[in-house]
Design a protein around this motif. Structure first.
Motif, short mmCIF file in Angstrom:
data_model
loop_
_atom_site.label_atom_id
_atom_site.label_comp_id
_atom_site.label_asym_id
_atom_site.label_seq_id
_atom_site.Cartn_x
_atom_site.Cartn_y
_atom_site.Cartn_z
N GLU A 100 -15.59 -40.14 0.14
CA GLU A 100 -16.40 -38.97 -0.24
C GLU A 100 -16.22 -38.60 -1.71
N THR A 134 -19.53 -33.22 -2.95
CA THR A 134 -18.10 -33.22 -3.27
C THR A 134 -17.89 -33.18 -4.78
N LYS A 162 -18.97 -27.17 5.69
CA LYS A 162 -17.90 -28.12 6.03
C LYS A 162 -17.32 -28.76 4.77
N ILE A 163 -18.19 -29.09 3.82
CA ILE A 163 -17.70 -29.71 2.57
C ILE A 163 -16.80 -28.71 1.84
N ILE A 165 -14.93 -26.42 3.13
CA ILE A 165 -13.64 -26.32 3.82
C ILE A 165 -12.80 -27.58 3.60
N ARG A 166 -13.45 -28.74 3.69
CA ARG A 166 -12.67 -29.98 3.75
C ARG A 166 -12.55 -30.73 2.43
N LEU A 167 -13.57 -30.64 1.58
CA LEU A 167 -13.59 -31.56 0.44
C LEU A 167 -13.72 -30.90 -0.93
N LYS A 169 -13.53 -26.98 -2.34
CA LYS A 169 -13.43 -25.53 -2.13
C LYS A 169 -14.28 -24.74 -3.11
#
Ligand SMILES: Nc1ncnc2c1ncn2[C@@H]1O[C@H](COP(=O)(O)OP(=O)(O)OP(=O)(O)O)[C@@H](O)[C@H]1O
Ligand SMILES: [Mg+2]
Length: 249
Positions: A100, A134, A162-163, A165-167, A169
């Motif tokens: 990603e 990302t 989701k991006i 939270i995960r990839l 901020k």
């Protein structure tokens, strides 16, 4: 420090590519240095600026064959072209560690050289779009003033969340704007009301009107300002670029 913007909507034909080119060219008119990245295997952005089958392109860079090598299209406006081969990238990169972050890694060394880096995303929510989110600070969503414009947008917002939270901020929704607007159509006006009720302050004041010059310019390999600076398309995209600049301060 530069700002990286993804222009995205997984709905096809809403004006992503037209907007990437003409917001980019509008920002150049406002004395900003801009890099356009064509991240769509359709390579419409590249073709629209007269770049076809460039041997050095985003695909080879994503595969790790070379670094990004911007091509100047006019003073202040550079581009990383795409190629039809990019359609294989989703599968080919799917087993790469950190898949990603590949685009982010490529863009980072170029950040300091530009005021704005604008990524034209494909009409899907696959790995290329995830790479684009990302790598970005902001996402801009073009919406067509048509029935079903908002359909499927929850999916896009879900992916953005989701991006975040995960990839990435720092990722923000930079806003939504309306394209291919025709004030004579009642339906268009109704849809704008619905979009405004839904997105409130996120909606740009400028609407991009339906304008034939915007559809013609790519056949000459030109942005709207060089193709027809007196057109409604040129007026609207210049206004939108100014609004974007004001918002990003
Ligand atoms: N404001 C406008 N007025 C008239 N025609 C427009 C306008 N904006 C875009 N178009 C035309 O509509 C078509 C779709 O636009 P564009 O390619 O920018 O959409 P897209 O979202 O990038 O599509 P895709 O999802 O396939 O990548 C193109 O032929 C383009 O020239
Ligand atoms: Mg496109």
């Amino acid at each position: 420090m530069s700002k990286i913007i993804s222009i995205s909507n997984h709905k096809g034909g809403v004006g992503k590519t037209t907007s990437a080119i003409n917001i980019g060219a509008g920002l150049v008119k406002l004395k900003k240095k801009v890099l356009l990245i064509d991240l769509d295997p359709q390579a419409n952005l590249s073709q629209s600026l007269g770049l076809i089958n460039e041997p050095i392109n985003i695909y080879g860079a994503l595969k790790g064959e070379y670094y990004l090598q911007p091509i100047e299209v006019l003073k202040g406006l550079d581009i990383i072209p795409s190629t039809l081969d990019l359609s294989g990238a989703e599968v080919e990169l799917s087993s790469e560690p950190g898949r990603e972050f590949i685009l982010k890694e490529l863009i980072d060394p170029l950040r300091a050289s530009y005021d704005f880096i604008i990524v034209d995303s494909p009409p899907s929510l696959g790995l290329l779009t995830i790479n684009s989110f990302t790598a970005s600070d902001e996402i801009l969503i073009p919406l067509q003033a048509q029935f079903l414009a908002l359909q499927g947008l929850t999916k896009l917002i879900e992916v953005i969340d989701k991006i975040k939270i995960r990839l990435n901020k720092e990722l923000k929704l930079g806003g939504v704007f309306i394209t291919q607007y025709d004030s004579r159509k009642i339906l268009n006006r109704d849809v704008v009301d619905i979009i405004q009720a839904h997105f409130k302050d996120e909606v740009f004041k400028t609407k991009i009107r339906d304008n034939i010059a915007l559809a013609e310019a790519p056949s000459q390999g030109l942005d709207i300002f060089r193709y027809n600076s007196k057109s409604n398309g040129a007026e609207d995209y210049f206004k939108l670029s100014k609004e974007l600049l004001k918002r990003s301060k």
